[in-house]
Design a protein around this motif. Structure first.
Motif, mmCIF file in Angstrom:
data_model
loop_
_atom_site.group_PDB
_atom_site.id
_atom_site.type_symbol
_atom_site.label_atom_id
_atom_site.label_comp_id
_atom_site.label_asym_id
_atom_site.label_seq_id
_atom_site.Cartn_x
_atom_site.Cartn_y
_atom_site.Cartn_z
ATOM 1 N N CYS A 189 0.863 -1.174 0.000
ATOM 2 C CA CYS A 189 0.000 0.000 0.000
ATOM 3 C C CYS A 189 0.903 1.228 0.000
ATOM 4 O O CYS A 189 2.129 1.084 -0.077
ATOM 5 C CB CYS A 189 -0.929 -0.009 1.217
ATOM 6 S SG CYS A 189 -0.032 0.107 2.773
ATOM 7 N N GLU B 134 1.971 2.985 2.228
ATOM 8 C CA GLU B 134 2.950 3.023 3.330
ATOM 9 C C GLU B 134 4.304 2.479 2.879
ATOM 10 O O GLU B 134 5.313 2.698 3.536
ATOM 11 C CB GLU B 134 2.454 2.178 4.516
ATOM 12 C CG GLU B 134 1.161 2.665 5.139
ATOM 13 C CD GLU B 134 1.346 3.989 5.857
ATOM 14 O OE1 GLU B 134 2.382 4.179 6.496
ATOM 15 O OE2 GLU B 134 0.435 4.838 5.731
ATOM 16 N N HIS C 248 0.334 -6.296 1.506
ATOM 17 C CA HIS C 248 -0.904 -6.892 2.014
ATOM 18 C C HIS C 248 -1.219 -8.135 1.184
ATOM 19 O O HIS C 248 -1.296 -8.054 -0.054
ATOM 20 C CB HIS C 248 -2.071 -5.922 1.879
ATOM 21 C CG HIS C 248 -2.004 -4.785 2.849
ATOM 22 N ND1 HIS C 248 -2.336 -4.934 4.181
ATOM 23 C CD2 HIS C 248 -1.637 -3.489 2.701
ATOM 24 C CE1 HIS C 248 -2.176 -3.762 4.802
ATOM 25 N NE2 HIS C 248 -1.752 -2.881 3.920
ATOM 26 N N CYS D 198 -1.532 -2.125 9.936
ATOM 27 C CA CYS D 198 -1.009 -1.140 8.992
ATOM 28 C C CYS D 198 -1.788 0.177 9.151
ATOM 29 O O CYS D 198 -3.015 0.153 9.246
ATOM 30 C CB CYS D 198 -1.158 -1.671 7.563
ATOM 31 S SG CYS D 198 -0.370 -0.591 6.356
ATOM 32 N N CYS E 249 -2.743 2.106 7.111
ATOM 33 C CA CYS E 249 -3.716 2.351 6.038
ATOM 34 C C CYS E 249 -5.107 1.836 6.396
ATOM 35 O O CYS E 249 -6.066 2.128 5.693
ATOM 36 C CB CYS E 249 -3.245 1.717 4.727
ATOM 37 S SG CYS E 249 -3.529 -0.056 4.629
HETATM 38 ZN ZN ZN Z 1 -1.388 -0.859 4.397
#
Ligand code: ZN
Ligand code: AMP
Length: 432
Positions: free
Chosen positions: A248, A250, A255, A310, A312
């Motif tokens: 993602c 980050e 993932h 995470c 996100c």
């Molecule tokens: Zn993430």
């Protein structure tokens, strides 16, 4: 935070695991129709009710690439061939190729999976997506094509090779995103530079890089050279192809989509689960595929689960950057190492380019490693400067690897470049 399908991407862990168990049971029921699993289930007394929890999955046998090869071409088909709409095959170097079959629903779900990944890294229907993967049997072609179309991007199916043409497309069509193998991204960046094109003046801003192991250092270098964000994407034909796990924004772990697969990490020797967070072999079970379910498939890829959640907000666990495949491990003088470890060191030197090659050879009675690496455009022909550089690089390699490779600095463009995945190692050792 924006999501492609928020409810599934941020599903609570208990709900996600419940969904996995339900899909696992459906998968077992489906798998029992394939000739391979029918035989296995009969032999081991397995049926659709054998898995009542995720823990029960561990009681099922593994499936290997050899099983796929030995049951070539249709021994894993769980539905009639008339209900399959696509076949992908990966050739491999020895023996039979492997085959993966897809139903219409499988293709549709795979497109969703890839669209989810692309959306996650900020791509939208306003983007222009250029795919530099070979189309045809290689899943990076059609896999990304369908995903990008599902997202609604304008797609440019450029396919592999012809770097100058790729660059022309990037300029003329206003490409904002490339799907590209990391070794080829380095090459593309070099050619752009040679042609005097400043990538910052194009609309390019995102790269999806995958299909081969690469280091964090290589990613950073690609990002700097092209002025983009590059995201690590992982997949394999046996699990559809691209989209299995994806970074993602980050940029801290990939993932793995747990509504599509159940992931385990096992010790490649004992095949027991590793302690959570340790490196081991990724084992995947498809839970959202009709035509060809695979149970506990040994990927040979080495990674670990990252702890914690995470930022996100996605609840699907993260895998660390892949070290390589267990069969890529080099064993030299009792030391185990992976090519990416060498790459990590080399990429820390701005004087060195991105292309390198490792040769293992027998010199006299001893096994040696030769590392050849291209110089970057900061190339100098001052002998004493080159010598000092070689000394520095050798010292860093020795500190990291605990053995001393022979190092050869070579001119830019003198090492081979493959059209597909980079081949980095040649083993010429004699068995003495
Ligand atoms: Zn993430
Ligand atoms: P293929 O089935 O030909 O697409 O090859 C799949 C294999 O490529 C995987 O099993 C991995 O070994 C490798 N691979 C794919 N993506 C990555 C990635 N992002 N990082 C490291 N290795 C990768």
């Amino acid at each position: 935070m924006e999501y492609w399908k928020e409810e599934i991407e941020t599903l609570s862990r208990p709900a996600l695991e419940q969904l996995q168990v339900r899909r696992l049971q459906e998968t077992l029921a489906r798998a029992s129709h394939s000739p391979f699993y029918k035989r296995m289930f009969a032999k081991k007394g397995i049926d659709a009710g054998s898995v009542r929890s995720l823990d029960d999955l561990k009681t099922l046998p593994f499936t290997t690439k050899d099983d796929l090869r030995n049951n070539y071409p249709y021994g894993f088909a769980a539905i009639p061939l008339k209900d399959c709409v696509r076949l992908h095959s990966s050739s491999g170097t020895t023996g039979n190729p492997t085959v993966v079959l897809h139903s219409r629903r499988d293709i549709d779900e795979w497109a969703e999976q890839v669209a989810r990944c692309m959306y996650m890294v900020g791509l939208r229907d306003t983007d222009v997506f250029q795919n530099t993967s070979g189309y045809g049997m290689f899943t990076g072609g059609l896999g990304f094509q369908y995903g990008a179309e599902r997202l609604g991007a304008l797609t440019v199916p450029a396919a592999a090779g012809n770097t100058k043409r790729q660059i022309k497309f990037i300029k003329d069509f206003g490409t904002t995103c490339l799907h590209i193998i990391p070794s080829y991204a380095m090459r593309l960046a070099e050619v752009m530079h040679e042609e005097g094109i400043d990538s910052h003046e194009t609309r390019l801003r995102v790269l999806c890089i995958g299909a081969e192991p690469h280091s964090e250092e290589q990613r950073r270098r690609i990002e700097q050279m092209l002025g983009v964000k590059a995201y690590n994407c992982f997949g394999m034909s046996e699990m559809n192809g691209p989209g299995v796990a994806f970074e993602c924004t980050e940029q801290n772990g990939l993932h793995i989509w747990e509504d599509y697969v159940v992931a385990e990490i096992v010790d490649p020797h004992t095949l027991e689960p590793v302690v959570d967070g340790e490196v081991g072999e990724l084992v995947l079970t498809t839970i959202n595929r009709e035509a060809m379910p695979l149970l506990r498939y040994r990927t040979r890829d080495l990674t670990r689960f990252l702890p914690g959640s995470c930022p996100c907000g996605r609840t699907h666990r993260r895998l660390s950057r892949f070290q390589g495949r267990s069969d890529d491990m080099i064993i030299l003088k009792g030391v185990n190492l992976f090519p990416v470890q060498i790459e990590t060191i080399l990429m820390q030197f701005p004087e060195l380019g991105g292309n390198y090659f490792i040769t293992l050879e027998t010199v006299g009675a001893s096994d040696e490693m030769l590392v050849e690496v291209e110089l970057s455009e900061l190339f100098t022909d001052d002998y004493s400067v080159l010598q000092a550089l070689a000394r520095d690089v050798s010292r860093r390699l020795r500190d990291e690897l605990l053995l001393t490779p022979r190092l050869k600095l070579v001119a830019r463009g003198s090492l081979p470049v493959q059209e597909g995945k980079a081949v980095r190692v040649k083993d010429l050792r004699k068995i003495i």
